[in-house]
Design a protein around this motif. Structure first.
Motif, PDB file in Angstrom:
ATOM      1  N   PRO A  68      -1.694  -4.849  -5.035  1.00 41.28           N
ATOM      2  CA  PRO A  68      -2.069  -4.128  -6.248  1.00 41.28           C
ATOM      3  C   PRO A  68      -0.910  -4.083  -7.236  1.00 41.28           C
ATOM      4  O   PRO A  68       0.254  -4.236  -6.862  1.00 41.28           O
TER       5      PRO A  68
ATOM      6  N   ARG B 184      -2.369   6.489 -13.171  1.00 40.93           N
ATOM      7  CA  ARG B 184      -1.940   7.201 -11.968  1.00 40.93           C
ATOM      8  C   ARG B 184      -0.462   7.549 -12.041  1.00 40.93           C
ATOM      9  O   ARG B 184      -0.055   8.672 -11.737  1.00 40.93           O
ATOM     10  N   MET B 185       0.369   6.588 -12.432  1.00 37.82           N
ATOM     11  CA  MET B 185       1.803   6.820 -12.525  1.00 37.82           C
ATOM     12  C   MET B 185       2.110   7.944 -13.512  1.00 37.82           C
ATOM     13  O   MET B 185       2.925   8.834 -13.238  1.00 37.82           O
TER      14      MET B 185
ATOM     15  N   ALA C 214       5.899   4.939  -7.118  1.00 35.32           N
ATOM     16  CA  ALA C 214       5.200   3.675  -6.896  1.00 35.32           C
ATOM     17  C   ALA C 214       4.896   3.433  -5.429  1.00 35.32           C
ATOM     18  O   ALA C 214       3.992   2.655  -5.095  1.00 35.32           O
TER      19      ALA C 214
ATOM     20  N   ARG D 174       1.982  -2.587  -9.612  1.00 34.48           N
ATOM     21  CA  ARG D 174       2.894  -1.463  -9.447  1.00 34.48           C
ATOM     22  C   ARG D 174       3.845  -1.405 -10.641  1.00 34.48           C
ATOM     23  O   ARG D 174       4.349  -2.442 -11.095  1.00 34.48           O
TER      24      ARG D 174
ATOM     25  N   GLU E 160      -3.462   1.829 -12.739  1.00 35.02           N
ATOM     26  CA  GLU E 160      -2.188   2.158 -12.087  1.00 35.02           C
ATOM     27  C   GLU E 160      -1.278   2.918 -13.045  1.00 35.02           C
ATOM     28  O   GLU E 160      -0.559   3.843 -12.646  1.00 35.02           O
TER      29      GLU E 160
ATOM     30  N   PHE F 138       6.929  -4.338 -14.141  1.00 37.85           N
ATOM     31  CA  PHE F 138       5.708  -4.135 -13.372  1.00 37.85           C
ATOM     32  C   PHE F 138       5.367  -5.414 -12.622  1.00 37.85           C
ATOM     33  O   PHE F 138       5.782  -6.521 -12.985  1.00 37.85           O
TER      34      PHE F 138
ATOM     35  N   ASP G 136       2.226   8.010  -1.298  1.00 41.79           N
ATOM     36  CA  ASP G 136       1.003   8.751  -1.569  1.00 41.79           C
ATOM     37  C   ASP G 136       1.338  10.238  -1.586  1.00 41.79           C
ATOM     38  O   ASP G 136       1.983  10.747  -0.666  1.00 41.79           O
TER      39      ASP G 136
ATOM     40  N   ARG H 232       0.888  -1.180   0.000  1.00 38.70           N
ATOM     41  CA  ARG H 232       0.000   0.000   0.000  1.00 38.70           C
ATOM     42  C   ARG H 232       0.912   1.212   0.000  1.00 38.70           C
ATOM     43  O   ARG H 232       2.011   1.160   0.563  1.00 38.70           O
ATOM     44  N   ARG H 233       0.499   2.276  -0.648  1.00 37.70           N
ATOM     45  CA  ARG H 233       1.363   3.452  -0.692  1.00 37.70           C
ATOM     46  C   ARG H 233       1.427   4.120   0.673  1.00 37.70           C
ATOM     47  O   ARG H 233       0.437   4.205   1.392  1.00 37.70           O
TER      48      ARG H 233
ATOM     49  N   GLN I 276      -6.777  -3.205 -13.878  1.00 34.32           N
ATOM     50  CA  GLN I 276      -6.036  -2.661 -12.733  1.00 34.32           C
ATOM     51  C   GLN I 276      -4.709  -2.043 -13.180  1.00 34.32           C
ATOM     52  O   GLN I 276      -4.313  -0.982 -12.682  1.00 34.32           O
ATOM     53  N   LEU I 277      -4.017  -2.694 -14.107  1.00 31.94           N
ATOM     54  CA  LEU I 277      -2.758  -2.146 -14.620  1.00 31.94           C
ATOM     55  C   LEU I 277      -2.991  -0.824 -15.346  1.00 31.94           C
ATOM     56  O   LEU I 277      -2.200   0.110 -15.227  1.00 31.94           O
TER      57      LEU I 277
END
Length: 364
Positions: A266, A344-345, A55, A268, A341, A305, A58, A25-26, A337-338
């Motif tokens: 999750p 977000r990245m 990665a 990453r 993510e 990843f 938060d 978790r971040r 999900q990838l």
């Protein structure tokens, strides 16, 4: 090790390591605290430490680490495994002395090119040169050749790097402002002397907090050091022990997190040379055996990843597209999900650029 030491399976080791690596978790940590907790970030290239923190944290933004570099609260220096790491200033001044024995052994590889060279004099001269003004390695080699014209230039430069704690001065290492590599000593750049080398015992405890549970060989792989067994034995009364599925003894901090093996992990996106993949003698806790070697090509590492906590493929930015190349077949849910993510990245690392996300063919 007692015969009753509990066994930790691969997934249990995976979840424990991910938790400590801030990847389960971040974390709500600032960049400096995270770099310190992780004992540095491998930084053969400029960008990997930034992606590594993106990665893991938060609220991270690249300027957070860039500001630490500009303010000399973090530096780039050769430490573990003879590779460049981004460390906090405090760790730079302690961890480099810790691994100095390995740098001395490394010097033995260049003895032929250093015939007739007084290494103490070389270190003193190199120190004066780089503290007068930061020098590129080429400039340093050329200046040392004046004193030792018959020596091998490469060996002279490497000897200076092994003998002295040479940091890369900014703007090298700054986000999107990086310049050529210029070097000075850590003491000169940070304005304070190096600390005595920490006892291996202290660093064992920090290593386990960031990478455990782990064996003696695991830590020796991470540090590039040998003969750490004695430190583990001294600490044994303060530690707990386990076995992996091959019977190897693993040490750990009693109160360190060891999540349930079924804890969701999750996806990453990690940079090339991420220490998650490099800091254990047995990497199967993160790298499935069938994918061994696929994240590397010669001496170069690919960006990777994770899916379900394990290495699952590589990625790259090609023009304005994030290309995701899995090693195996991904489920629809995993692709979704990838994608999330990846978005977000990209928003964290490249907020002013619009990228598409494309799944490439399965790599093997």
């Amino acid at each position: 090790m007692t015969k009753t030491a509990p066994v930790l399976g691969t997934r249990a080791l995976n979840r424990a390591t991910l938790d400590r690596q801030l990847l389960l978790r971040r974390a709500d940590l600032d960049a400096k605290s995270a770099v310190g907790h992780l004992l540095g970030l491998q930084a053969q290239n400029v960008k990997p430490p930034y992606y590594a923190l993106a990665a893991r944290l938060d609220g991270f933004a690249p300027e957070h680490l860039s500001r630490l570099m500009a303010d000399r609260e973090a530096v780039r220096i050769v430490t573990m495994r003879s590779t460049i790491h981004t460390h906090t200033a405090d760790d730079c001044l302690t961890l480099r002395p810790l691994v100095q024995p390995a740098r001395e052994r490394e010097l033995g590889l260049f003895r032929k090119g250093l015939d007739g060279v007084d290494l103490d004099r070389l270190a003193a001269l190199a120190r004066k040169l780089v503290e007068d003004e930061p020098r590129t390695m080429k400039q340093l080699r050329e200046a040392l050749l004046v004193e030792w014209p018959d020596a091998d230039p490469q060996a002279l430069g490497l000897a200076a790097r092994c003998r002295l704690p040479l940091v890369q001065v900014t703007p090298r290492g700054l986000w999107e402002r990086s310049g050529q590599v210029a070097l000075t000593t850590a003491e000169h750049w940070l304005g304070r002397p190096a600390e005595p080398a920490p006892t291996p015992d202290d660093t064992v405890l920090r290593y386990l907090a960031a990478f455990g549970p782990a064996s003696v060989k695991d830590m020796q792989t991470w540090a590039g050091l040998t003969r750490l067994r004695e430190a583990f034995e001294r600490l044994r009364p303060r530690l707990v022990t386990f076995r992996d599925e091959k019977g190897v003894e693993l040490f750990d901090l009693p109160d360190a997190p060891r999540p349930d093996p079924d804890t969701p992990a999750p996806p990453r996106f990690l940079p090339e040379f991420d220490n998650l993949l490099l800091s254990h003698a047995d990497r199967t806790r993160v790298v499935p055996p069938e994918y061994w070697g696929l994240a590397w090509q010669g001496n170069q590492a690919h960006r990777t990843f994770l899916v379900d906590g394990f290495l699952a493929g590589v990625w790259k930015l090609r023009e304005q597209t994030l290309v995701v190349e899995p090693f195996g077949t991904l489920t629809k849910a995993q692709r979704t999900q990838l994608t999330a993510e990846g978005e977000r990245m990209l928003a964290v690392m490249h907020p002013d650029t619009s990228y598409d996300i494309e799944f490439g063919t399965v790599r093997s």
